[in-house]
Design a protein around this motif. Structure first.
Motif, PDB file in Angstrom:
ATOM      1  N   THR A   3       0.824  -1.206   0.000  1.00 31.50           N
ATOM      2  CA  THR A   3       0.000   0.000   0.000  1.00 31.50           C
ATOM      3  C   THR A   3       0.861   1.260   0.000  1.00 31.50           C
ATOM      4  O   THR A   3       2.066   1.201   0.200  1.00 31.50           O
ATOM      5  N   CYS A   4       0.197   2.401  -0.185  1.00 33.86           N
ATOM      6  CA  CYS A   4       0.885   3.686  -0.265  1.00 33.86           C
ATOM      7  C   CYS A   4       0.048   4.767   0.415  1.00 33.86           C
ATOM      8  O   CYS A   4      -1.174   4.789   0.309  1.00 33.86           O
ATOM      9  N   SER A   5       0.743   5.662   1.123  1.00 30.78           N
ATOM     10  CA  SER A   5       0.096   6.842   1.698  1.00 30.78           C
ATOM     11  C   SER A   5       1.061   8.013   1.565  1.00 30.78           C
ATOM     12  O   SER A   5       2.240   7.836   1.276  1.00 30.78           O
ATOM     13  N   THR A   6       0.515   9.209   1.767  1.00 31.75           N
ATOM     14  CA  THR A   6       1.345  10.409   1.695  1.00 31.75           C
ATOM     15  C   THR A   6       0.915  11.388   2.772  1.00 31.75           C
ATOM     16  O   THR A   6      -0.191  11.307   3.318  1.00 31.75           O
ATOM     17  N   HIS A   7       1.806  12.294   3.078  1.00 31.75           N
ATOM     18  CA  HIS A   7       1.554  13.380   4.029  1.00 31.75           C
ATOM     19  C   HIS A   7       2.227  14.607   3.438  1.00 31.75           C
ATOM     20  O   HIS A   7       3.438  14.583   3.180  1.00 31.75           O
ATOM     21  N   VAL A   8       1.445  15.655   3.199  1.00 32.96           N
ATOM     22  CA  VAL A   8       1.985  16.859   2.576  1.00 32.96           C
ATOM     23  C   VAL A   8       1.904  18.008   3.564  1.00 32.96           C
ATOM     24  O   VAL A   8       0.838  18.290   4.120  1.00 32.96           O
ATOM     25  N   LEU A   9       3.036  18.661   3.769  1.00 30.99           N
ATOM     26  CA  LEU A   9       3.113  19.802   4.679  1.00 30.99           C
ATOM     27  C   LEU A   9       3.533  21.044   3.907  1.00 30.99           C
ATOM     28  O   LEU A   9       4.446  20.991   3.079  1.00 30.99           O
ATOM     29  N   ASP A  10       2.857  22.148   4.169  1.00 29.87           N
ATOM     30  CA  ASP A  10       3.223  23.445   3.605  1.00 29.87           C
ATOM     31  C   ASP A  10       4.348  23.995   4.474  1.00 29.87           C
ATOM     32  O   ASP A  10       4.112  24.539   5.550  1.00 29.87           O
ATOM     33  N   ALA A  11       5.581  23.824   4.017  1.00 27.23           N
ATOM     34  CA  ALA A  11       6.746  24.221   4.804  1.00 27.23           C
ATOM     35  C   ALA A  11       6.841  25.738   4.961  1.00 27.23           C
ATOM     36  O   ALA A  11       7.360  26.225   5.964  1.00 27.23           O
ATOM     37  N   ALA A  12       6.333  26.494   4.003  1.00 29.77           N
ATOM     38  CA  ALA A  12       6.392  27.952   4.084  1.00 29.77           C
ATOM     39  C   ALA A  12       5.482  28.504   5.177  1.00 29.77           C
ATOM     40  O   ALA A  12       5.812  29.491   5.831  1.00 29.77           O
ATOM     41  N   LEU A  13       4.335  27.866   5.381  1.00 31.12           N
ATOM     42  CA  LEU A  13       3.377  28.333   6.385  1.00 31.12           C
ATOM     43  C   LEU A  13       3.384  27.501   7.661  1.00 31.12           C
ATOM     44  O   LEU A  13       2.732  27.867   8.640  1.00 31.12           O
ATOM     45  N   GLY A  14       4.075  26.373   7.631  1.00 24.17           N
ATOM     46  CA  GLY A  14       4.166  25.535   8.815  1.00 24.17           C
ATOM     47  C   GLY A  14       2.877  24.839   9.192  1.00 24.17           C
ATOM     48  O   GLY A  14       2.561  24.694  10.363  1.00 24.17           O
ATOM     49  N   ARG A  15       2.128  24.373   8.168  1.00 22.40           N
ATOM     50  CA  ARG A  15       0.879  23.663   8.457  1.00 22.40           C
ATOM     51  C   ARG A  15       0.600  22.629   7.357  1.00 22.40           C
ATOM     52  O   ARG A  15       1.219  22.664   6.297  1.00 22.40           O
ATOM     53  N   PRO A  16      -0.347  21.726   7.610  1.00 19.47           N
ATOM     54  CA  PRO A  16      -0.664  20.709   6.606  1.00 19.47           C
ATOM     55  C   PRO A  16      -1.210  21.323   5.320  1.00 19.47           C
ATOM     56  O   PRO A  16      -1.844  22.382   5.333  1.00 19.47           O
ATOM     57  N   ALA A  17      -0.967  20.638   4.220  1.00 20.49           N
ATOM     58  CA  ALA A  17      -1.486  21.055   2.914  1.00 20.49           C
ATOM     59  C   ALA A  17      -2.798  20.315   2.671  1.00 20.49           C
ATOM     60  O   ALA A  17      -2.834  19.272   2.023  1.00 20.49           O
ATOM     61  N   ALA A  18      -3.872  20.838   3.208  1.00 16.67           N
ATOM     62  CA  ALA A  18      -5.192  20.212   3.094  1.00 16.67           C
ATOM     63  C   ALA A  18      -5.793  20.476   1.719  1.00 16.67           C
ATOM     64  O   ALA A  18      -5.636  21.553   1.152  1.00 16.67           O
TER      65      ALA A  18
END
Length: 105
Positions: A3-18
């Protein structure tokens, strides 16, 4: 099951990329699944991956545009080699003019 999953974070704003659209591609270039990250920036694909090269394609241009932000990278593609019976958690740290990725747990 592989299986595969991902987690994306907006590093510029310091929060998740929803709400970021992501496509999972298979070894023959076919789209296996499509989804969007949740409020925590996470997305899990419930697809049994066959061995071979797979690609996660992140629609970063549309995501940044929806927030009124420019980006140099309108599409980020990560190609990874899947082996049998493993889980691949591939994280993306994203900012408008750079990104990095790593395999998490």
């Amino acid at each position: 099951m592989t299986t595969c999953s991902t987690h994306v974070l907006d590093a510029a704003l310091g929060r998740p990329a929803a709400g970021l659209r992501v496509h999972l591609g298979g070894p023959a270039g076919e789209v296996l699944a499509t989804g969007a990250t949740d409020a925590d920036g996470r997305l899990r694909f419930e697809v049994d991956l066959q061995p071979g090269a797979h690609t996660l394609s992140f629609e970063t241009g549309d995501w940044f545009a929806a927030a009124g932000r420019a980006t140099l990278y309108p599409l980020v593609g990560l190609t990874f080699q899947a082996e049998a019976e493993e889980h691949y958690h591939l994280a993306l740290l994203l900012s408008p003019y750079s990104y990095t990725t790593y395999r998490g747990s």
